[in-house]
Design a protein around this motif. Structure first.
Motif, PDB file in Angstrom:
ATOM      1  N   ASN A 208      12.269  13.521  -4.823  1.00 49.75           N
ATOM      2  CA  ASN A 208      13.048  14.383  -5.706  1.00 49.75           C
ATOM      3  C   ASN A 208      12.236  14.946  -6.863  1.00 49.75           C
ATOM      4  O   ASN A 208      12.592  15.991  -7.425  1.00 49.75           O
ATOM      5  CB  ASN A 208      14.246  13.624  -6.265  1.00 49.75           C
ATOM      6  N   ARG A 209      11.148  14.280  -7.229  1.00 44.28           N
ATOM      7  CA  ARG A 209      10.398  14.679  -8.422  1.00 44.28           C
ATOM      8  C   ARG A 209       9.080  15.376  -8.121  1.00 44.28           C
ATOM      9  O   ARG A 209       8.519  16.025  -9.004  1.00 44.28           O
ATOM     10  CB  ARG A 209      10.114  13.450  -9.307  1.00 44.28           C
ATOM     11  N   TYR A 210       8.576  15.220  -6.897  1.00 43.06           N
ATOM     12  CA  TYR A 210       7.234  15.706  -6.590  1.00 43.06           C
ATOM     13  C   TYR A 210       7.251  16.570  -5.325  1.00 43.06           C
ATOM     14  O   TYR A 210       8.165  16.452  -4.502  1.00 43.06           O
ATOM     15  CB  TYR A 210       6.279  14.525  -6.388  1.00 43.06           C
ATOM     16  N   PRO A 211       6.212  17.379  -5.161  1.00 43.70           N
ATOM     17  CA  PRO A 211       6.115  18.190  -3.942  1.00 43.70           C
ATOM     18  C   PRO A 211       5.505  17.430  -2.769  1.00 43.70           C
ATOM     19  O   PRO A 211       5.097  18.035  -1.779  1.00 43.70           O
ATOM     20  CB  PRO A 211       5.197  19.338  -4.380  1.00 43.70           C
ATOM     21  N   VAL A 212       5.409  16.105  -2.886  1.00 38.98           N
ATOM     22  CA  VAL A 212       4.854  15.258  -1.839  1.00 38.98           C
ATOM     23  C   VAL A 212       5.798  14.080  -1.613  1.00 38.98           C
ATOM     24  O   VAL A 212       6.685  13.809  -2.425  1.00 38.98           O
ATOM     25  CB  VAL A 212       3.445  14.732  -2.223  1.00 38.98           C
ATOM     26  N   THR A 213       5.596  13.386  -0.499  1.00 32.97           N
ATOM     27  CA  THR A 213       6.327  12.151  -0.227  1.00 32.97           C
ATOM     28  C   THR A 213       5.335  11.010  -0.071  1.00 32.97           C
ATOM     29  O   THR A 213       4.122  11.228   0.023  1.00 32.97           O
ATOM     30  CB  THR A 213       7.185  12.285   1.049  1.00 32.97           C
ATOM     31  N   VAL A 214       5.862   9.775  -0.041  1.00 31.06           N
ATOM     32  CA  VAL A 214       4.987   8.610   0.103  1.00 31.06           C
ATOM     33  C   VAL A 214       5.492   7.702   1.207  1.00 31.06           C
ATOM     34  O   VAL A 214       6.704   7.593   1.449  1.00 31.06           O
ATOM     35  CB  VAL A 214       4.871   7.796  -1.211  1.00 31.06           C
ATOM     36  N   SER A 215       4.555   7.068   1.883  1.00 31.07           N
ATOM     37  CA  SER A 215       4.852   5.999   2.831  1.00 31.07           C
ATOM     38  C   SER A 215       4.367   4.680   2.243  1.00 31.07           C
ATOM     39  O   SER A 215       3.424   4.647   1.446  1.00 31.07           O
ATOM     40  CB  SER A 215       4.174   6.258   4.175  1.00 31.07           C
TER      41      SER A 215
ATOM     42  N   VAL B 162       0.870  -1.176   0.000  1.00 30.95           N
ATOM     43  CA  VAL B 162       0.000   0.000   0.000  1.00 30.95           C
ATOM     44  C   VAL B 162       0.906   1.224   0.000  1.00 30.95           C
ATOM     45  O   VAL B 162       1.747   1.384   0.892  1.00 30.95           O
ATOM     46  CB  VAL B 162      -0.924   0.022   1.235  1.00 30.95           C
ATOM     47  N   VAL B 163       0.753   2.068  -1.014  1.00 34.40           N
ATOM     48  CA  VAL B 163       1.542   3.294  -1.141  1.00 34.40           C
ATOM     49  C   VAL B 163       0.611   4.469  -0.864  1.00 34.40           C
ATOM     50  O   VAL B 163      -0.402   4.638  -1.548  1.00 34.40           O
ATOM     51  CB  VAL B 163       2.171   3.410  -2.541  1.00 34.40           C
ATOM     52  N   GLN B 164       0.958   5.256   0.120  1.00 32.05           N
ATOM     53  CA  GLN B 164       0.067   6.323   0.590  1.00 32.05           C
ATOM     54  C   GLN B 164       0.801   7.654   0.570  1.00 32.05           C
ATOM     55  O   GLN B 164       1.911   7.770   1.081  1.00 32.05           O
ATOM     56  CB  GLN B 164      -0.369   5.988   2.012  1.00 32.05           C
ATOM     57  N   LEU B 165       0.172   8.655  -0.051  1.00 33.37           N
ATOM     58  CA  LEU B 165       0.763   9.993  -0.045  1.00 33.37           C
ATOM     59  C   LEU B 165       0.702  10.575   1.360  1.00 33.37           C
ATOM     60  O   LEU B 165      -0.332  10.494   2.029  1.00 33.37           O
ATOM     61  CB  LEU B 165       0.033  10.918  -1.025  1.00 33.37           C
ATOM     62  N   ASP B 166       1.803  11.146   1.799  1.00 29.34           N
ATOM     63  CA  ASP B 166       1.884  11.700   3.151  1.00 29.34           C
ATOM     64  C   ASP B 166       1.200  13.057   3.231  1.00 29.34           C
ATOM     65  O   ASP B 166       1.503  13.957   2.431  1.00 29.34           O
ATOM     66  CB  ASP B 166       3.349  11.859   3.569  1.00 29.34           C
ATOM     67  N   GLU B 167       0.289  13.196   4.183  1.00 31.20           N
ATOM     68  CA  GLU B 167      -0.391  14.461   4.482  1.00 31.20           C
ATOM     69  C   GLU B 167      -0.895  15.132   3.191  1.00 31.20           C
ATOM     70  O   GLU B 167      -0.792  16.346   2.999  1.00 31.20           O
ATOM     71  CB  GLU B 167       0.550  15.410   5.229  1.00 31.20           C
ATOM     72  N   TYR B 168      -1.471  14.314   2.317  1.00 28.82           N
ATOM     73  CA  TYR B 168      -1.853  14.823   0.998  1.00 28.82           C
ATOM     74  C   TYR B 168      -3.053  15.755   1.064  1.00 28.82           C
ATOM     75  O   TYR B 168      -3.075  16.791   0.397  1.00 28.82           O
ATOM     76  CB  TYR B 168      -2.156  13.635   0.082  1.00 28.82           C
ATOM     77  N   GLY B 169      -4.060  15.402   1.878  1.00 28.17           N
ATOM     78  CA  GLY B 169      -5.249  16.256   1.964  1.00 28.17           C
ATOM     79  C   GLY B 169      -4.929  17.686   2.345  1.00 28.17           C
ATOM     80  O   GLY B 169      -5.311  18.626   1.635  1.00 28.17           O
TER      81      GLY B 169
ATOM     82  N   PRO C  28       1.383  15.338  10.204  1.00 27.09           N
ATOM     83  CA  PRO C  28       2.532  16.024   9.608  1.00 27.09           C
ATOM     84  C   PRO C  28       3.874  15.441  10.030  1.00 27.09           C
ATOM     85  O   PRO C  28       4.893  15.686   9.381  1.00 27.09           O
ATOM     86  CB  PRO C  28       2.377  17.477  10.090  1.00 27.09           C
ATOM     87  N   GLU C  29       3.880  14.644  11.105  1.00 26.84           N
ATOM     88  CA  GLU C  29       5.122  14.039  11.569  1.00 26.84           C
ATOM     89  C   GLU C  29       5.433  12.712  10.864  1.00 26.84           C
ATOM     90  O   GLU C  29       6.535  12.194  11.005  1.00 26.84           O
ATOM     91  CB  GLU C  29       5.054  13.802  13.084  1.00 26.84           C
ATOM     92  N   ARG C  30       4.451  12.176  10.146  1.00 27.10           N
ATOM     93  CA  ARG C  30       4.694  10.910   9.457  1.00 27.10           C
ATOM     94  C   ARG C  30       5.186  11.181   8.042  1.00 27.10           C
ATOM     95  O   ARG C  30       4.468  11.724   7.217  1.00 27.10           O
ATOM     96  CB  ARG C  30       3.414  10.071   9.406  1.00 27.10           C
TER      97      ARG C  30
ATOM     98  N   GLN D 166      -1.049   2.259   9.325  1.00 29.45           N
ATOM     99  CA  GLN D 166      -1.907   2.851  10.359  1.00 29.45           C
ATOM    100  C   GLN D 166      -1.200   2.883  11.711  1.00 29.45           C
ATOM    101  O   GLN D 166      -1.376   3.829  12.490  1.00 29.45           O
ATOM    102  CB  GLN D 166      -3.217   2.069  10.425  1.00 29.45           C
ATOM    103  N   ALA D 167      -0.359   1.884  11.978  1.00 30.14           N
ATOM    104  CA  ALA D 167       0.378   1.856  13.235  1.00 30.14           C
ATOM    105  C   ALA D 167       1.454   2.936  13.287  1.00 30.14           C
ATOM    106  O   ALA D 167       1.892   3.333  14.379  1.00 30.14           O
ATOM    107  CB  ALA D 167       1.012   0.479  13.440  1.00 30.14           C
ATOM    108  N   ALA D 168       1.862   3.423  12.127  1.00 33.59           N
ATOM    109  CA  ALA D 168       2.909   4.447  12.066  1.00 33.59           C
ATOM    110  C   ALA D 168       2.353   5.859  12.209  1.00 33.59           C
ATOM    111  O   ALA D 168       3.122   6.812  12.339  1.00 33.59           O
ATOM    112  CB  ALA D 168       3.679   4.332  10.754  1.00 33.59           C
ATOM    113  N   GLY D 169       1.035   6.013  12.180  1.00 34.40           N
ATOM    114  CA  GLY D 169       0.430   7.329  12.309  1.00 34.40           C
ATOM    115  C   GLY D 169      -0.582   7.592  11.229  1.00 34.40           C
ATOM    116  O   GLY D 169      -0.639   6.898  10.211  1.00 34.40           O
ATOM    117  N   SER D 170      -1.379   8.629  11.446  1.00 35.94           N
ATOM    118  CA  SER D 170      -2.428   8.975  10.488  1.00 35.94           C
ATOM    119  C   SER D 170      -1.844   9.425   9.160  1.00 35.94           C
ATOM    120  O   SER D 170      -0.743   9.988   9.100  1.00 35.94           O
ATOM    121  CB  SER D 170      -3.300  10.097  11.067  1.00 35.94           C
TER     122      SER D 170
END
Length: 254
Positions: free
Chosen positions: A75-82, A3-10, A111-113, A103-107
């Motif tokens: 390096n390529r985008y203004p976002v990161t992924v977990s 599962v690849v999830q954008l960090d704090e994307y909303g 912003p800290e994840r 989910q265990a690593a944080g919401s």
């Protein structure tokens, strides 16, 4: 499964001001293409899912490769992924395990994840992957040439929702729309009769008739290639359900 999830994307989409929807769609499409290329190099499959949450069938991709993918995104985008990685006996169980890791690593909006990479414990499973490649029988005659594009799209989407729900709830399988009228499902080992019951159920629910090619192999790419061959056999012969090994056996007999 991963599962690849954008960090704090909303929050990012509306700060410091709401961003143009077309810009967000373009970013999501480019990022999905990069993810598809990444897993494709290791014979995996990428499913866009919700775009800000993508799924991968990513057997044999190690942690260092995921870290390089995360670096590429940074390096390529203004976002990161977990990334969460799950290994279980069925696709649904594997996705559940991967989701639990994230989910265990944080919401997702914490912003800290940032750039979490976590994997569930491994198993001793060495079984093949099963892929079902579904498409609608005569979609051109039934929909494309007889309905306006919006109505045709809605009818096809409704049939696909019915198919995805059946596969998910009854067979622990993950299915994804992949364009046109095509769905790809990653499944446990299921018989031809079971796939026949699935397409019959969707027809009874929606009036839309599917045909499906079935393939198995050690990777998603290998299984999917077999499924495509089986689907071509369906199209050529009018068979509604066909498994790739039967195609090879027939070729050998001939």
């Amino acid at each position: 499964m991963s599962v690849v999830q954008l960090d704090e994307y909303g929050p990012w989409t509306v700060e410091p001001a709401p961003r143009r929807e077309t810009d967000l769609q373009a970013l999501q499409a480019r990022l999905y293409a990069d993810f598809a290329d990444f897993v494709g190099r290791s014979d995996g499959y990428a499913f866009f899912n919700r775009f800000d949450n993508m799924l991968g069938v990513t057997n044999n991709i190690d942690a260092e490769e995921y870290e390089r993918f995360q670096e590429r995104v940074r390096n390529r985008y203004p976002v990161t992924v977990s990334v969460g990685i799950g290994e279980r006996e069925t696709p649904v169980e594997a996705v559940e395990a991967a989701s639990t890791q994230l989910q265990a690593a944080g919401s997702a909006q914490d912003p800290e994840r940032r750039e979490v990479l976590r994997a569930s414990e491994t198993t001793d499973s060495t079984g093949d992957i099963t892929v079902g490649h579904f498409d609608i029988v005569d979609v051109t005659g039934s929909f494309t040439d007889n309905e306006h594009a919006a109505a045709a799209g809605l009818a096809i989407q409704q049939a696909m929702v019915a198919l995805r729900q059946r596969l998910l709830s009854e067979y622990d399988s993950i299915a994804q729309f992949v364009g046109g009228d095509n769905m790809i499902a990653v499944c446990p080992s299921l018989s031809e009769d079971t796939f026949g019951d699935i397409v019959d159920h969707v027809y009874d629910q929606t009036g839309v008739e599917y045909q499906v090619g079935i393939g198995s192999g050690p990777t998603a790419h290998a299984a999917g290639g077999q499924a495509k061959q089986a689907l071509e056999h369906c199209r050529e012969t009018g068979t509604r359900v066909h498994e790739a090994m039967a195609v090879h056996q027939r070729a050998t007999d001939d």
